[in-house]
Design an enzyme around this catalytic site. Structure first.
Site, PDB file in Angstrom:
ATOM      1  N   ARG A  80      -0.196   6.654  81.671  1.00  0.00           N
ATOM      2  CA  ARG A  80      -0.574   6.934  83.060  1.00  0.00           C
ATOM      3  C   ARG A  80       0.649   7.479  83.786  1.00  0.00           C
ATOM      4  O   ARG A  80       1.704   6.829  83.826  1.00  0.00           O
ATOM      5  CB  ARG A  80      -1.061   5.663  83.745  1.00  0.00           C
ATOM      6  CG  ARG A  80      -1.278   5.790  85.251  1.00  0.00           C
ATOM      7  CD  ARG A  80      -1.823   4.492  85.827  1.00  0.00           C
ATOM      8  NE  ARG A  80      -1.889   4.483  87.285  1.00  0.00           N
ATOM      9  CZ  ARG A  80      -1.129   3.741  88.073  1.00  0.00           C
ATOM     10  NH1 ARG A  80      -0.208   2.917  87.544  1.00  0.00           N
ATOM     11  NH2 ARG A  80      -1.264   3.794  89.383  1.00  0.00           N
TER      12      ARG A  80
ATOM     13  N   ARG B 205      -0.383   3.360 105.208  1.00  0.00           N
ATOM     14  CA  ARG B 205       0.856   2.585 105.234  1.00  0.00           C
ATOM     15  C   ARG B 205       1.408   2.467 106.651  1.00  0.00           C
ATOM     16  O   ARG B 205       1.144   3.302 107.509  1.00  0.00           O
ATOM     17  CB  ARG B 205       1.921   3.230 104.335  1.00  0.00           C
ATOM     18  CG  ARG B 205       1.517   3.357 102.879  1.00  0.00           C
ATOM     19  CD  ARG B 205       2.613   4.043 102.075  1.00  0.00           C
ATOM     20  NE  ARG B 205       2.211   4.258 100.699  1.00  0.00           N
ATOM     21  CZ  ARG B 205       2.346   3.360  99.725  1.00  0.00           C
ATOM     22  NH1 ARG B 205       2.897   2.190 100.007  1.00  0.00           N
ATOM     23  NH2 ARG B 205       1.965   3.623  98.496  1.00  0.00           N
TER      24      ARG B 205
ATOM     25  N   LYS C  26     -11.374   5.369  90.614  1.00  0.00           N
ATOM     26  CA  LYS C  26     -10.723   4.065  90.774  1.00  0.00           C
ATOM     27  C   LYS C  26     -11.481   3.270  91.837  1.00  0.00           C
ATOM     28  O   LYS C  26     -11.531   3.675  92.995  1.00  0.00           O
ATOM     29  CB  LYS C  26      -9.256   4.260  91.169  1.00  0.00           C
ATOM     30  CG  LYS C  26      -8.435   4.983  90.106  1.00  0.00           C
ATOM     31  CD  LYS C  26      -7.069   5.357  90.616  1.00  0.00           C
ATOM     32  CE  LYS C  26      -6.234   4.134  90.958  1.00  0.00           C
ATOM     33  NZ  LYS C  26      -4.915   4.509  91.491  1.00  0.00           N
TER      34      LYS C  26
ATOM     35  N   THR D 241      -4.527  -3.775  86.785  1.00  0.00           N
ATOM     36  CA  THR D 241      -3.786  -4.507  87.822  1.00  0.00           C
ATOM     37  C   THR D 241      -3.362  -5.907  87.393  1.00  0.00           C
ATOM     38  O   THR D 241      -4.189  -6.776  87.138  1.00  0.00           O
ATOM     39  CB  THR D 241      -4.555  -4.611  89.159  1.00  0.00           C
ATOM     40  OG1 THR D 241      -5.143  -3.349  89.477  1.00  0.00           O
ATOM     41  CG2 THR D 241      -3.607  -5.013  90.278  1.00  0.00           C
TER      42      THR D 241
END
Length: 475
Positions: free
Chosen positions: A33, A74, A218, A276
């Site tokens: 990845r 963010r 995802k 994860t």
């Protein structure tokens, strides 16, 4: 029996050295990845070229998954780089603030004040900091700290329950799709999709750029759960991205969702990656915890195609050891076949290839078959076979480099470079010889071959043949 569950490893500073990468491939990495949230285009080009050169040297097919950054929402930066927030204190998120302090911080995502309401809960830094929204005044979101702690620059923000309107593809993502097409990425990970339309948008941009990557959705937004079926229909694979998903829907909900997503993906003939914190402790420790071992094993028993390592291999101290540990756990978990040896479907096959795949599954699980050898141009037939829980290896024999790299993600499928021959009978003998050379079968074993006639036509698998090893040459 080779390991059926595939391993995806994220590359980063800990795994960019060619020597380390070679050891990781030897330890069992099937797909790498490349996280486009970090690094430059030049660094990505170098890394992908290195992976492919090392895979070629090792005689392996290794897939490349390019992961788009997506609309990661963010906060901005602090004067001192970080602050400590105390429970009960007031704190402001201000889209107009440049540099923050213990009272206020800016926002990279300027539309956040339009997306939230008084009474909402905002989760920062993967839920470590919890803010309750008290009011919105223009570009300012006034909050009360419900759970405090240290908050540093550029940490992510989630809204509990989802509902943020940021588009799935940013301008950076659109540029990065062009780079992924240039790199001939085998898989493109789309971050934070909310609907099937987001996936179709990414595929359109990829095709426009001249790429042919399989699209991996995802699943990390609350909205994606409600739209899971349409996202699955639009994608080639999904990733159970448990980090952001857990922040939005609650951590206790994720294990059941993981099982549901894996089951739905397989039912729809799509691949699935579980990701994860699978071996998070191995960032700093040479062995995993027992809980991590159980986590990986349970994903394997659920039927996932692949398990993924993130910071463990990107930034950890033990990238090679982590891959080896994950491989061991997968192999042991696969010995306990809780999925059953055969899975019948009531619905009729949708086309000839699916009919051949089902016939292969039934024959293989009913007879003493040692291997399935699929001569494939596109990889579709082996994907369909791998959805049906075959208990023997499926060898994808293909002359197409891209196909061999794609099937690295499919559970129980092993790519083999194979040029074959124009004559189908000669091609079967050559395939049999290849499996004998690899020790996959021996004289007297039975192999199920699938092949398309006329031979070599993509998407044309229409024949299944059961062969006893050694008899083809005597025919």
């Amino acid at each position: 029996m080779p390991r059926r569950t595939k391993i995806v490893a994220t590359l980063g500073p800990a795994s960019s050295d060619p020597g380390i990468l070679a050891l990781m491939i030897a330890a069992g990495v099937d797909v790498v990845r490349v996280n486009f949230s970090h690094g430059s285009a030049a660094e990505h080009r170098r890394l992908v070229a290195t992976v492919r050169a090392l895979a070629l040297k090792a005689g392996r097919a290794v897939g490349v998954l390019v992961d788009l950054q997506g609309p990661k929402i963010r906060i901005g930066k602090f004067q001192e780089g970080r602050v400590t927030l105390l429970a009960g204190a007031k704190f402001v998120l201000d889209a107009g603030c440049d540099i923050g302090d213990e009272n206020i911080v800016g926002l990279d995502y300027k539309n956040l004040p339009k997306d939230v309401r008084a009474g909402d809960t905002l989760l920062l830094d993967d839920g470590r900091i919890v803010l309750g929204v008290s009011s919105i005044r223009g570009a300012r979101i006034n909050c009360v700290v419900e759970q405090g702690g240290i908050l540093s620059n550029n940490k992510g923000i989630n809204r509990k329950g989802g509902g943020l309107t940021a588009p799935a593809l940013t301008q950076k993502d659109k540029r990065d799709i062009k780079l992924a097409a240039e790199l001939r990425a085998d898989f493109l990970g789309v971050s934070f999709p909310r609907s099937g339309a987001d996936i179709r948008w990414a595929r359109k941009l990829m095709r426009k750029a001249g790429g042919n990557s399989l699209i991996v959705a995802k699943i990390e937004r609350a909205e994606a759960i409600a739209a899971l079926e349409e996202i699955l229909d639009a994608s080639d694979a999904i990733m159970v991205a448990r980090g952001d998903l857990a922040v939005e829907v609650g951590d206790a909900v994720v294990p059941a969702l993981q099982k549901r997503m894996i089951r739905m993906a397989r039912d729809k003939n799509k691949a699935v990656i579980t990701a994860t914190q699978m071996m998070e402790s191995m960032i700093t420790n040479p062995i995993p915890t027992r809980a991590e071992v159980s986590d990986v094993a349970n994903a394997v028993l659920d039927g996932t195609d692949a398990v993924m390592l993130s910071a463990e291999t990107a930034a950890g101290r033990y990238p090679v050891e982590t891959v080896a540990a994950m491989a061991r756990v997968c192999v042991e978990a696969e010995k306990e076949d809780t999925l059953g040896t055969e899975r019948r479907r009531a619905d009729p096959p949708t086309d000839v290839e699916e009919a051949i795949a089902r016939a292969t599954m039934f024959s293989t699980n009913s007879l003493n078959i040692k291997a399935v050898a699929a001569m494939t141009q596109s990889g579709k037939t082996v994907l369909l076979m791998s959805r049906m829980y075959l208990t023997v290896p499926i060898y994808a024999l293909s002359s197409v480099t891209e196909t061999r790299r794609r099937v690295t993600l499919f559970r129980g499928v092993y790519p083999i470079k194979f040029k074959g021959a124009r004559d189908p009978e000669k091609a079967l003998i050559m395939a049999e010889d290849e499996l004998l050379k690899r020790g996959a079968v021996k004289n007297g074993d039975y192999i199920v071959f699938t092949i398309g006639e006329p031979f070599g036509k993509a998407g044309g698998t229409n024949t299944m043949k059961i062969v006893k090893v050694g008899e083809l040459r005597r025919a």
